[in-house]
Design a protein around this motif. Structure first.
Motif, PDB file in Angstrom:
ATOM      1  N   ASP A   1      46.293 -56.768   4.935  1.00 33.41           N
ATOM      2  CA  ASP A   1      46.907 -55.897   3.934  1.00 33.41           C
ATOM      3  C   ASP A   1      46.486 -56.290   2.528  1.00 33.41           C
ATOM      4  OD1 ASP A   1      48.286 -54.240   5.718  1.00 33.41           O
ATOM      5  OD2 ASP A   1      49.913 -55.693   5.900  1.00 33.41           O
ATOM      6  N   ILE A   2      46.322 -57.573   2.286  1.00 35.16           N
ATOM      7  CA  ILE A   2      45.870 -58.037   0.977  1.00 35.16           C
ATOM      8  C   ILE A   2      44.422 -57.602   0.759  1.00 35.16           C
ATOM      9  CG2 ILE A   2      45.493 -60.062  -0.478  1.00 35.16           C
ATOM     10  CD1 ILE A   2      48.485 -59.311   0.203  1.00 35.16           C
ATOM     11  N   VAL A   3      43.598 -57.732   1.786  1.00 35.73           N
ATOM     12  CA  VAL A   3      42.206 -57.277   1.694  1.00 35.73           C
ATOM     13  C   VAL A   3      42.174 -55.771   1.448  1.00 35.73           C
ATOM     14  CG1 VAL A   3      40.035 -57.013   2.959  1.00 35.73           C
ATOM     15  CG2 VAL A   3      41.292 -59.176   3.071  1.00 35.73           C
ATOM     16  N   ASP A   4      43.023 -55.018   2.153  1.00 35.04           N
ATOM     17  CA  ASP A   4      43.104 -53.568   1.932  1.00 35.04           C
ATOM     18  C   ASP A   4      43.412 -53.254   0.474  1.00 35.04           C
ATOM     19  OD1 ASP A   4      42.728 -53.173   4.644  1.00 35.04           O
ATOM     20  OD2 ASP A   4      44.809 -52.563   5.052  1.00 35.04           O
ATOM     21  N   LEU A   5      44.346 -53.986  -0.111  1.00 35.64           N
ATOM     22  CA  LEU A   5      44.708 -53.746  -1.507  1.00 35.64           C
ATOM     23  C   LEU A   5      43.505 -53.946  -2.423  1.00 35.64           C
ATOM     24  CD1 LEU A   5      46.856 -53.086  -3.621  1.00 35.64           C
ATOM     25  CD2 LEU A   5      47.383 -55.538  -3.697  1.00 35.64           C
ATOM     26  N   PHE A   6      42.744 -55.003  -2.207  1.00 35.15           N
ATOM     27  CA  PHE A   6      41.556 -55.239  -3.032  1.00 35.15           C
ATOM     28  C   PHE A   6      40.506 -54.144  -2.814  1.00 35.15           C
ATOM     29  CE2 PHE A   6      42.808 -59.922  -2.949  1.00 35.15           C
ATOM     30  CZ  PHE A   6      43.444 -59.838  -4.162  1.00 35.15           C
ATOM     31  N   VAL A   7      40.348 -53.691  -1.580  1.00 39.30           N
ATOM     32  CA  VAL A   7      39.417 -52.593  -1.302  1.00 39.30           C
ATOM     33  C   VAL A   7      39.877 -51.335  -2.033  1.00 39.30           C
ATOM     34  CG1 VAL A   7      38.574 -51.039   0.517  1.00 39.30           C
ATOM     35  CG2 VAL A   7      38.627 -53.510   0.909  1.00 39.30           C
ATOM     36  N   TYR A   8      41.174 -51.045  -1.994  1.00 40.33           N
ATOM     37  CA  TYR A   8      41.711 -49.871  -2.665  1.00 40.33           C
ATOM     38  C   TYR A   8      41.495 -49.952  -4.175  1.00 40.33           C
ATOM     39  CZ  TYR A   8      44.139 -48.200   1.559  1.00 40.33           C
ATOM     40  OH  TYR A   8      44.444 -47.718   2.800  1.00 40.33           O
ATOM     41  N   VAL A   9      41.657 -51.141  -4.759  1.00 37.76           N
ATOM     42  CA  VAL A   9      41.436 -51.312  -6.195  1.00 37.76           C
ATOM     43  C   VAL A   9      39.988 -51.000  -6.547  1.00 37.76           C
ATOM     44  CG1 VAL A   9      41.320 -53.017  -8.069  1.00 37.76           C
ATOM     45  CG2 VAL A   9      43.314 -52.943  -6.574  1.00 37.76           C
ATOM     46  N   VAL A  10      39.053 -51.511  -5.750  1.00 41.11           N
ATOM     47  CA  VAL A  10      37.630 -51.271  -6.023  1.00 41.11           C
ATOM     48  C   VAL A  10      37.302 -49.788  -5.900  1.00 41.11           C
ATOM     49  CG1 VAL A  10      35.290 -51.686  -5.160  1.00 41.11           C
ATOM     50  CG2 VAL A  10      36.889 -53.599  -5.395  1.00 41.11           C
ATOM     51  N   VAL A  11      37.734 -49.161  -4.813  1.00 36.34           N
ATOM     52  CA  VAL A  11      37.438 -47.738  -4.593  1.00 36.34           C
ATOM     53  C   VAL A  11      38.094 -46.888  -5.670  1.00 36.34           C
ATOM     54  CG1 VAL A  11      37.800 -45.784  -3.030  1.00 36.34           C
ATOM     55  CG2 VAL A  11      37.045 -47.997  -2.119  1.00 36.34           C
ATOM     56  N   LEU A  12      39.334 -47.182  -5.991  1.00 33.08           N
ATOM     57  CA  LEU A  12      40.031 -46.408  -7.015  1.00 33.08           C
ATOM     58  C   LEU A  12      39.337 -46.529  -8.369  1.00 33.08           C
ATOM     59  CD1 LEU A  12      42.401 -44.625  -7.874  1.00 33.08           C
ATOM     60  CD2 LEU A  12      43.742 -46.720  -8.175  1.00 33.08           C
TER      61      LEU A  12
ATOM     62  N   GLU B   1      44.886 -45.278 -17.336  1.00 29.94           N
ATOM     63  CA  GLU B   1      44.761 -45.774 -18.705  1.00 29.94           C
ATOM     64  C   GLU B   1      44.386 -47.245 -18.778  1.00 29.94           C
ATOM     65  OE1 GLU B   1      48.145 -44.678 -21.034  1.00 29.94           O
ATOM     66  OE2 GLU B   1      47.708 -42.544 -20.854  1.00 29.94           O
ATOM     67  N   THR B   2      44.807 -48.043 -17.783  1.00 29.71           N
ATOM     68  CA  THR B   2      44.504 -49.475 -17.809  1.00 29.71           C
ATOM     69  C   THR B   2      44.177 -49.967 -16.409  1.00 29.71           C
ATOM     70  OG1 THR B   2      46.782 -50.198 -17.414  1.00 29.71           O
ATOM     71  CG2 THR B   2      46.144 -49.835 -19.723  1.00 29.71           C
ATOM     72  N   PHE B   3      43.558 -51.148 -16.361  1.00 32.02           N
ATOM     73  CA  PHE B   3      43.270 -51.764 -15.064  1.00 32.02           C
ATOM     74  C   PHE B   3      44.574 -52.110 -14.345  1.00 32.02           C
ATOM     75  CE2 PHE B   3      42.628 -55.458 -12.347  1.00 32.02           C
ATOM     76  CZ  PHE B   3      41.674 -54.947 -11.469  1.00 32.02           C
ATOM     77  N   THR B   4      45.564 -52.562 -15.092  1.00 31.67           N
ATOM     78  CA  THR B   4      46.856 -52.898 -14.486  1.00 31.67           C
ATOM     79  C   THR B   4      47.451 -51.678 -13.791  1.00 31.67           C
ATOM     80  OG1 THR B   4      47.245 -54.569 -16.178  1.00 31.67           O
ATOM     81  CG2 THR B   4      49.170 -53.801 -14.952  1.00 31.67           C
ATOM     82  N   LEU B   5      47.369 -50.529 -14.442  1.00 33.26           N
ATOM     83  CA  LEU B   5      47.869 -49.308 -13.805  1.00 33.26           C
ATOM     84  C   LEU B   5      47.062 -48.947 -12.567  1.00 33.26           C
ATOM     85  CD1 LEU B   5      48.783 -47.047 -16.851  1.00 33.26           C
ATOM     86  CD2 LEU B   5      50.341 -48.104 -15.205  1.00 33.26           C
ATOM     87  N   SER B   6      45.754 -49.189 -12.595  1.00 38.85           N
ATOM     88  CA  SER B   6      44.957 -48.901 -11.397  1.00 38.85           C
ATOM     89  C   SER B   6      45.327 -49.853 -10.265  1.00 38.85           C
ATOM     90  CB  SER B   6      43.456 -48.948 -11.705  1.00 38.85           C
ATOM     91  OG  SER B   6      43.014 -50.264 -11.919  1.00 38.85           O
ATOM     92  N   LEU B   7      45.651 -51.096 -10.584  1.00 48.08           N
ATOM     93  CA  LEU B   7      46.095 -52.052  -9.568  1.00 48.08           C
ATOM     94  C   LEU B   7      47.432 -51.618  -8.974  1.00 48.08           C
ATOM     95  CD1 LEU B   7      45.685 -54.752  -8.103  1.00 48.08           C
ATOM     96  CD2 LEU B   7      46.775 -55.865 -10.046  1.00 48.08           C
ATOM     97  N   LEU B   8      48.354 -51.212  -9.825  1.00 45.54           N
ATOM     98  CA  LEU B   8      49.648 -50.729  -9.341  1.00 45.54           C
ATOM     99  C   LEU B   8      49.495 -49.426  -8.553  1.00 45.54           C
ATOM    100  CD1 LEU B   8      51.801 -51.492 -12.504  1.00 45.54           C
ATOM    101  CD2 LEU B   8      51.829 -52.718 -10.319  1.00 45.54           C
ATOM    102  N   THR B   9      48.580 -48.566  -8.986  1.00 43.87           N
ATOM    103  CA  THR B   9      48.304 -47.328  -8.248  1.00 43.87           C
ATOM    104  C   THR B   9      47.747 -47.643  -6.867  1.00 43.87           C
ATOM    105  OG1 THR B   9      47.865 -46.167 -10.321  1.00 43.87           O
ATOM    106  CG2 THR B   9      47.042 -45.140  -8.302  1.00 43.87           C
TER     107      THR B   9
END
Length: 155
Positions: A29-40, A53-61
């Motif tokens: 699940d942690i790996v999935d989150l990092f994959v989602y951050v990169v793709v997003l 608007e920010t990288f933090t928001l993309s991480l939360l998204t």
């Protein structure tokens, strides 16, 4: 030099907090989150409709997408099991329609969640861009899981 780690009892591993214990039990699940951050963030860079608007928001998204897509995958799995178990044509048709509604409706739910949580600070575009994004997220997740674990559905 590392400091010695204390344990609760002799011969037992050190106590972990609930978050660290969950992370240790769910590395995929942690790996999935990092994959989602990169793709997003790639989508944000290359698709003008996708905005954060920010990288933090993309991480939360990405975290919100991870949770939402896990729920959708569980729901789709339950509907698929019912579809496979259906014995009559009307039942098969009904479950196929429910599966289609879940697949299409989940994209609208994702758009709604993003709007509710982040307002105008994050936009995934409309139905078509979010559908493409979800497909790429799930394909990327499966590819990385296959690379790391030898199977796309590893724990």
């Amino acid at each position: 030099m590392t400091e010695p780690v204390e344990s609760d009892a002799v011969g037992e591993p050190p106590a972990r907090g609930p978050l660290r214990a969950w992370i240790a039990a769910h590395p995929a699940d942690i790996v999935d989150l990092f994959v989602y951050v990169v793709v997003l963030n790639l989508a944000i860079q290359y698709l003008p409709q996708v905005i954060s608007e920010t990288f933090t928001l993309s991480l939360l998204t990405a975290a919100l997408l991870k949770v939402a897509l896990e729920v959708v995958l569980l729901l789709k799995g339950a509907v698929l099991a019912r579809l496979r178990g259906a014995t009559t044509r009307p039942a098969k048709t009904a479950f196929a329609l429910v599966l289609w509604a879940v697949a299409a409706g989940s994209k609208l739910v994702v758009l709604w969640l993003i709007d509710i949580v982040f307002g105008g600070a994050v936009s995934l575009g409309g139905f078509v861009p979010v559908t493409l994004l979800v497909v790429v997220l799930l394909m990327s997740r499966a590819a990385v899981r296959r690379l790391l674990y030898g199977t796309p559905t590893a724990p």
